[in-house]
Design a protein around this motif. Structure first.
Motif, PDB file in Angstrom:
ATOM      1  N   GLU A 176     -35.231  60.403 -51.350  1.00 35.40           N
ATOM      2  CA  GLU A 176     -35.702  59.619 -50.217  1.00 35.40           C
ATOM      3  C   GLU A 176     -37.062  60.124 -49.776  1.00 35.40           C
ATOM      4  OE1 GLU A 176     -34.245  58.400 -45.699  1.00 35.40           O
ATOM      5  OE2 GLU A 176     -32.889  59.402 -47.098  1.00 35.40           O
ATOM      6  N   ARG A 177     -38.011  59.219 -49.722  1.00 34.68           N
ATOM      7  CA  ARG A 177     -39.362  59.574 -49.287  1.00 34.68           C
ATOM      8  C   ARG A 177     -39.339  60.016 -47.828  1.00 34.68           C
ATOM      9  NH1 ARG A 177     -44.985  57.986 -50.232  1.00 34.68           N
ATOM     10  NH2 ARG A 177     -46.007  57.475 -48.261  1.00 34.68           N
ATOM     11  N   ALA A 178     -40.180  60.988 -47.506  1.00 33.87           N
ATOM     12  CA  ALA A 178     -40.260  61.492 -46.138  1.00 33.87           C
ATOM     13  C   ALA A 178     -40.591  60.357 -45.179  1.00 33.87           C
ATOM     14  CB  ALA A 178     -41.331  62.571 -46.050  1.00 33.87           C
ATOM     15  N   ALA A 179     -40.168  60.508 -43.950  1.00 35.86           N
ATOM     16  CA  ALA A 179     -40.455  59.513 -42.915  1.00 35.86           C
ATOM     17  C   ALA A 179     -41.971  59.353 -42.764  1.00 35.86           C
ATOM     18  CB  ALA A 179     -39.838  59.944 -41.586  1.00 35.86           C
ATOM     19  N   GLU A 180     -42.410  58.124 -42.562  1.00 34.57           N
ATOM     20  CA  GLU A 180     -43.841  57.858 -42.505  1.00 34.57           C
ATOM     21  C   GLU A 180     -44.521  58.582 -41.353  1.00 34.57           C
ATOM     22  OE1 GLU A 180     -45.677  56.393 -44.825  1.00 34.57           O
ATOM     23  OE2 GLU A 180     -43.784  56.256 -45.935  1.00 34.57           O
ATOM     24  N   ASP A 181     -43.832  58.745 -40.214  1.00 36.52           N
ATOM     25  CA  ASP A 181     -44.474  59.461 -39.114  1.00 36.52           C
ATOM     26  C   ASP A 181     -44.682  60.933 -39.457  1.00 36.52           C
ATOM     27  OD1 ASP A 181     -41.754  59.918 -39.072  1.00 36.52           O
ATOM     28  OD2 ASP A 181     -41.587  59.924 -36.892  1.00 36.52           O
ATOM     29  N   ASP A 182     -43.772  61.517 -40.261  1.00 32.77           N
ATOM     30  CA  ASP A 182     -43.968  62.897 -40.703  1.00 32.77           C
ATOM     31  C   ASP A 182     -45.156  62.998 -41.653  1.00 32.77           C
ATOM     32  OD1 ASP A 182     -41.868  63.871 -39.237  1.00 32.77           O
ATOM     33  OD2 ASP A 182     -40.414  63.706 -40.869  1.00 32.77           O
ATOM     34  N   ILE A 183     -45.299  62.013 -42.521  1.00 36.33           N
ATOM     35  CA  ILE A 183     -46.428  62.018 -43.453  1.00 36.33           C
ATOM     36  C   ILE A 183     -47.739  61.832 -42.696  1.00 36.33           C
ATOM     37  CG2 ILE A 183     -47.492  60.819 -45.402  1.00 36.33           C
ATOM     38  CD1 ILE A 183     -44.713  60.205 -46.444  1.00 36.33           C
ATOM     39  N   GLU A 184     -47.742  60.945 -41.710  1.00 31.10           N
ATOM     40  CA  GLU A 184     -48.948  60.750 -40.912  1.00 31.10           C
ATOM     41  C   GLU A 184     -49.299  62.014 -40.135  1.00 31.10           C
ATOM     42  OE1 GLU A 184     -51.155  58.320 -40.819  1.00 31.10           O
ATOM     43  OE2 GLU A 184     -50.040  57.311 -42.426  1.00 31.10           O
ATOM     44  N   ARG A 185     -48.278  62.727 -39.649  1.00 30.15           N
ATOM     45  CA  ARG A 185     -48.537  63.986 -38.953  1.00 30.15           C
ATOM     46  C   ARG A 185     -49.183  65.001 -39.903  1.00 30.15           C
ATOM     47  NH1 ARG A 185     -44.196  64.184 -36.584  1.00 30.15           N
ATOM     48  NH2 ARG A 185     -42.921  65.580 -37.841  1.00 30.15           N
ATOM     49  N   PHE A 186     -48.751  64.970 -41.169  1.00 34.08           N
ATOM     50  CA  PHE A 186     -49.380  65.850 -42.152  1.00 34.08           C
ATOM     51  C   PHE A 186     -50.854  65.496 -42.323  1.00 34.08           C
ATOM     52  CE2 PHE A 186     -50.869  66.284 -46.515  1.00 34.08           C
ATOM     53  CZ  PHE A 186     -50.746  67.652 -46.709  1.00 34.08           C
TER      54      PHE A 186
END
Length: 272
Positions: A176-186
């Motif tokens: 499962e791909r990481a949540a988009e908000d977590d990726i944006e935080r990165f």
């Protein structure tokens, strides 16, 4: 998908060990029906059983001796050969498919199929090839395209595994791909990291875009993106701490004017 798993036919094998190797490859890739045309003696204490691994328990002892004519009459046949015709004017060994293409083709055909392998060194004769329905050839170096019989069979059966193996020993690779908000935080923190290292402003936009493309293709899991984020945070903290130390060293000496001359000693001597 066909409801019939392919059978494997070995024509006039000269070496019992190769028959055992093919039986083992069949066991590896979910096949059990082995047909032998003019086989060598297969002594249970000999080379064939020695090379067969666990296939000595079922595939090899259950192998059936048949005639080439029976194979042609009973099955949709695929002959395996290293030598192919160069163009459409030579019809014995042309057109041909690769093992991967054969697997795709058989996915949509519900028929009893026989994968036919020939002799060591000489392979299938032209008169045998002419009686078969399809030709399959393994892409290999033009300098030396001829594989050992056991190697060739293993390669072909491996490519057919999606037709013959329901489940492998490998774990499920889907994640499962990481949540988009977590990726944006990165991505946001990557910008903070660039700030901490005083990154070149002219290259910043391109670098951030490259990072977005890289992460976008990678489809990181939640754990992976949090690990990367943690590493960036630590690196950023270290860079900021280093910069604070450098800034302290660059400050003017606050006591320079007040202490000027404190270290001077009174001059004595003839000129005093």
């Amino acid at each position: 998908m066909s409801s019939h798993k392919p059978v494997v036919v070995v024509v006039d094998a000269q070496t019992p060990g190769n028959v055992g190797t093919i039986a083992r490859a069949m066991k590896n890739f979910g096949l059990s029906d082995l047909k032998l045309v003019d086989p060598p003696p297969l002594d249970p204490g000999g080379e064939a059983y020695g090379f067969a691994g666990h296939a000595r328990e079922d595939v090899l002892p259950n192998a059936e001796e048949v005639s080439f004519e029976d194979v042609v009459a009973t099955y949709h046949t695929v002959g395996c050969t290293a030598i192919t015709g160069e163009d459409s004017r030579r019809h014995r060994r042309f057109p041909y498919t690769t093992p991967a293409e054969l697997a795709d083709s058989l996915q949509t055909v519900d028929s009893r199929t026989a994968i036919v392998f020939g002799r060591e060194g000489r392979g299938l004769y032209n008169e045998e090839i002419e009686q078969l329905d399809e030709i399959c050839s393994i892409p290999a170096s033009d300098d030396y395209p001829v594989l050992n019989l056991g190697q060739a069979a293993t390669t072909v059966l491996y490519e057919l595994r999606d037709l013959t193996v329901d489940e492998t020993q490998l774990p499920d690779r889907e994640h499962e791909r990481a949540a988009e908000d977590d990726i944006e935080r990165f991505y946001d923190y990557f910008g903070t990291f660039l700030d901490a290292q005083r990154y070149n402003d002219r290259k910043r936009e391109k670098t951030q875009r490259l990072m977005r493309r890289l992460i976008g293709r990678a489809h990181p899991t939640g754990r992976e993106i949090h690990t990367l984020l943690g590493a960036l945070r630590r690196a950023t903290e270290q860079l900021n701490h280093r910069q604070e130390l450098l800034d302290q060293y660059d400050e003017p000496d606050r006591f320079g004017d007040e202490t000027a001359g404190d270290g001077d000693t009174e001059q004595t001597g003839d000129d005093a």
